[in-house]
Design an enzyme around this catalytic site. Structure first.
Site, PDB file in Angstrom:
ATOM      1  N   ASP A   1       1.473   9.602   6.199  1.00 10.71           N
ATOM      2  CA  ASP A   1       2.422  10.225   7.111  1.00 10.71           C
ATOM      3  C   ASP A   1       2.069   9.994   8.568  1.00 10.71           C
ATOM      4  O   ASP A   1       2.874  10.253   9.441  1.00 10.71           O
ATOM      5  CB  ASP A   1       2.495  11.729   6.849  1.00 10.71           C
ATOM      6  CG  ASP A   1       3.254  12.003   5.567  1.00 10.71           C
ATOM      7  OD1 ASP A   1       3.096  13.086   5.028  1.00 10.71           O
ATOM      8  OD2 ASP A   1       3.992  11.111   5.127  1.00 10.71           O
TER       9      ASP A   1
ATOM     10  N   ARG B   1       0.812  -1.218   0.000  1.00 10.68           N
ATOM     11  CA  ARG B   1       0.000   0.000   0.000  1.00 10.68           C
ATOM     12  C   ARG B   1       0.846   1.270   0.000  1.00 10.68           C
ATOM     13  O   ARG B   1       0.315   2.367  -0.150  1.00 10.68           O
ATOM     14  CB  ARG B   1      -1.053  -0.016   1.104  1.00 10.68           C
ATOM     15  CG  ARG B   1      -0.536  -0.175   2.486  1.00 10.68           C
ATOM     16  CD  ARG B   1      -1.645  -0.575   3.441  1.00 10.68           C
ATOM     17  NE  ARG B   1      -2.753   0.388   3.473  1.00 10.68           N
ATOM     18  CZ  ARG B   1      -2.665   1.610   3.968  1.00 10.68           C
ATOM     19  NH1 ARG B   1      -1.528   2.043   4.450  1.00 10.68           N
ATOM     20  NH2 ARG B   1      -3.717   2.418   3.971  1.00 10.68           N
TER      21      ARG B   1
END
Ligand code: 9D3
Length: 240
Positions: free
Chosen positions: A175, A160
């Site tokens: 993030d 992913r």
């Protein structure tokens, strides 16, 4: 059905005595789309294909005695010999390895070819640990019956992160587990506005996007501090 447009950016070869375990996982959701679009190739190989034994055995009794069986070295070495392509990373799924982190997944996503070896029984011959593999990875401190579920976890966490595998919205989220910046998500609500007397917070219905963003940041911070304070502390050295 979408057509493959370029060669896969990552090839994952899994070696297992239970290749059928990978079938449903490989066909569903984000993983299924990544495979179908050709961005990733995932192949599950039957270790028994590399057994020289007439009964296709891949395990044997432990030297020195004791309960349980040990995975033989020959089929695993033969599998790696035939799958290895020079730029391959050979990984043994093993409770001995460091526990998978997002930063390890990021580093695996930069490789071209992963060979994931799955053990069963009481473990694999020590010569595999010492002379066949580049690294070992665990998925946590609990006992599984083999490496297959762990291999799916490692492969999915890695896939992913590849370009084009996630949609834009999901990609932005990547993030959030960066070392030291790890945060839980904010609380999410959908319709109905009231369910069993439980209302959605007014701010989310206000249309004030700055206020909504501030509320979400604050909620995420509060949830993380309360439920996962470890995520707010400094990352362990091996994760950076
Ligand atoms: C109970 C036997 N253990 C001796 C103390 C050793 C052992 C061998 C093989 C324990 C588990 C397994 C099977 N597990 C895996 O192959 C495995 C695994 C796991 O059990 N937990 C977390 N990550 C992984 S990666 C592979």
């Amino acid at each position: 059905m979408p057509v493959q447009t370029s060669c896969p950016s990552l090839v994952i070869d899994v070696v297992t005595i239970f290749p059928e375990m990978f079938t449903a996982w490989r066909g569903a959701g984000v993983v299924g789309k990544a495979v179908e679009s050709g961005r990733v190739a995932v192949r599950a190989h039957d270790l028994r294909a590399w057994s020289q034994d007439k009964h296709r055995k891949t395990d044997d009794y432990p030297f020195g005695g004791g309960a349980g069986m040990v995975m033989c070295p020959e089929p695993l070495f033969a599998a790696v010999d035939s799958l290895c392509a020079g730029d391959s990373t050979v990984i043994l799924m093993s409770p001995r390895g460091p526990v998978l982190t997002q930063s390890m997944a990021r580093s695996l996503a930069a490789r071209k070819h992963l060979i994931l070896l799955c053990g069963r029984y009481e473990g694999v011959d020590e010569r595999v640990h010492e002379h066949l593999v580049d690294l070992e990875i665990s998925i946590g401190d609990y006992i599984l019956s083999g490496g297959e579920l762990a291999a799916m976890v490692v492969a999915e966490a890695t896939m992913r992160l590849l370009p084009g595998v996630l949609g834009d919205a999901e990609s932005l989220e990547q993030d959030s587990f960066a070392p030291g910046h790890g945060m839980l998500g904010w609380p999410q609500y959908t319709r109905p506005r009231e369910y069993r007397g439980l209302a959605v917070p007014d701010v989310l219905l206000s249309g004030n996007h700055a206020q909504i963003a501030a509320w979400r940041r604050e909620q995420a911070r509060e949830l993380t501090g309360r439920l996962r304070p470890d995520l707010l502390r400094e990352p362990a050295a091996h994760e950076e």
